[in-house]
Design a protein around this motif. Sequence first.
Motif, mmCIF file in Angstrom:
data_model
loop_
_atom_site.group_PDB
_atom_site.id
_atom_site.type_symbol
_atom_site.label_atom_id
_atom_site.label_comp_id
_atom_site.label_asym_id
_atom_site.label_seq_id
_atom_site.Cartn_x
_atom_site.Cartn_y
_atom_site.Cartn_z
ATOM 1 N N ASN A 20 2.960 -36.700 -2.424
ATOM 2 C CA ASN A 20 1.928 -37.718 -2.188
ATOM 3 C C ASN A 20 2.355 -38.821 -1.219
ATOM 4 N N LEU A 33 -4.530 -44.641 1.870
ATOM 5 C CA LEU A 33 -4.495 -43.196 1.706
ATOM 6 C C LEU A 33 -5.034 -42.544 2.972
ATOM 7 N N GLU A 34 -4.306 -41.648 3.547
ATOM 8 C CA GLU A 34 -4.733 -40.896 4.725
ATOM 9 C C GLU A 34 -4.922 -39.433 4.334
ATOM 10 N N ARG A 35 -6.012 -38.854 4.826
ATOM 11 C CA ARG A 35 -6.300 -37.457 4.535
ATOM 12 C C ARG A 35 -5.645 -36.568 5.586
ATOM 13 N N MET A 38 -6.331 -30.841 3.257
ATOM 14 C CA MET A 38 -7.011 -30.891 1.969
ATOM 15 C C MET A 38 -6.401 -31.917 1.017
ATOM 16 N N LYS A 39 -5.362 -32.603 1.434
ATOM 17 C CA LYS A 39 -4.732 -33.559 0.525
ATOM 18 C C LYS A 39 -4.643 -34.940 1.171
ATOM 19 N N GLN A 40 -4.438 -35.936 0.350
ATOM 20 C CA GLN A 40 -4.256 -37.307 0.787
ATOM 21 C C GLN A 40 -2.828 -37.736 0.490
#
Length: 244
Positions: A20, A33-35, A38-40
């Motif tokens: 993360n 939070l940066e995307r 498919m995940k941040q």
Amino acid sequence: VHPNVSQGCQGGCATCSDYNGCLSCKPRLFFVLERIGMKQIGVCLSSCPSGYYGTRYPDINKCAKCKADCDTCFTRNFCTKCKSGFYLYSGKCLEKCPEGLEANNHTMECSSIVHCEASEWSPWSPCTKRGKTCGFRKGNEVRFREILQHPSATGNPCPATSESRKCIVQRKKCQKEGKGKKNKEEKRKNTNKEENKETRQESKGRAARRQNQEQRENNNNKTQPKKRKAPNKDENLAPIDAAH
């Protein structure tokens, strides 16, 4: 500490995980939070990126997203720049500006309508015809004014800056250029003649005064009595009488 949480993080993170990214940030940095796919993942920045605004809390500083029509914002309800197709007005992004305002496509803002302003008319020019002020009876005269304020896109347009009208003057003949030169030449000759005449008169006057002076001196010499010659002493003696 959770096994997945690391204390030796890079990039301003106070705590982080391999999956993360940053979980918390060092003091004065903002957590966002940066995307990625498919995940941040969490990152720590000195200021929030475009499209986000920062909020400070006692335990963490966070970046939150602006509204969908905002490109940049100060808070969620106060935009500072709108996305394409929207116009900024009082912190909001509008598709159409309110009545009394116009859309400025250069700044993408709603601004006040500006009408054209012009100065007062100048005095009428002299009556002319084909660039001349003589040799005609009917001609034209013009006057002008300046634009002081140009209008905005929907403002009142500017009026004409010049006007012309017919005029009538007393007919007078134009002085010919050649004649004018001739008159100037004659005037100069006459002036020279007068100066020469005055010079000659002054010379004659000086000659006459000098002649009169010489004549007076001659007359004085003629009228002055000659000095009498002193008598001889022997001549003044009386003859001796022989009788005595």
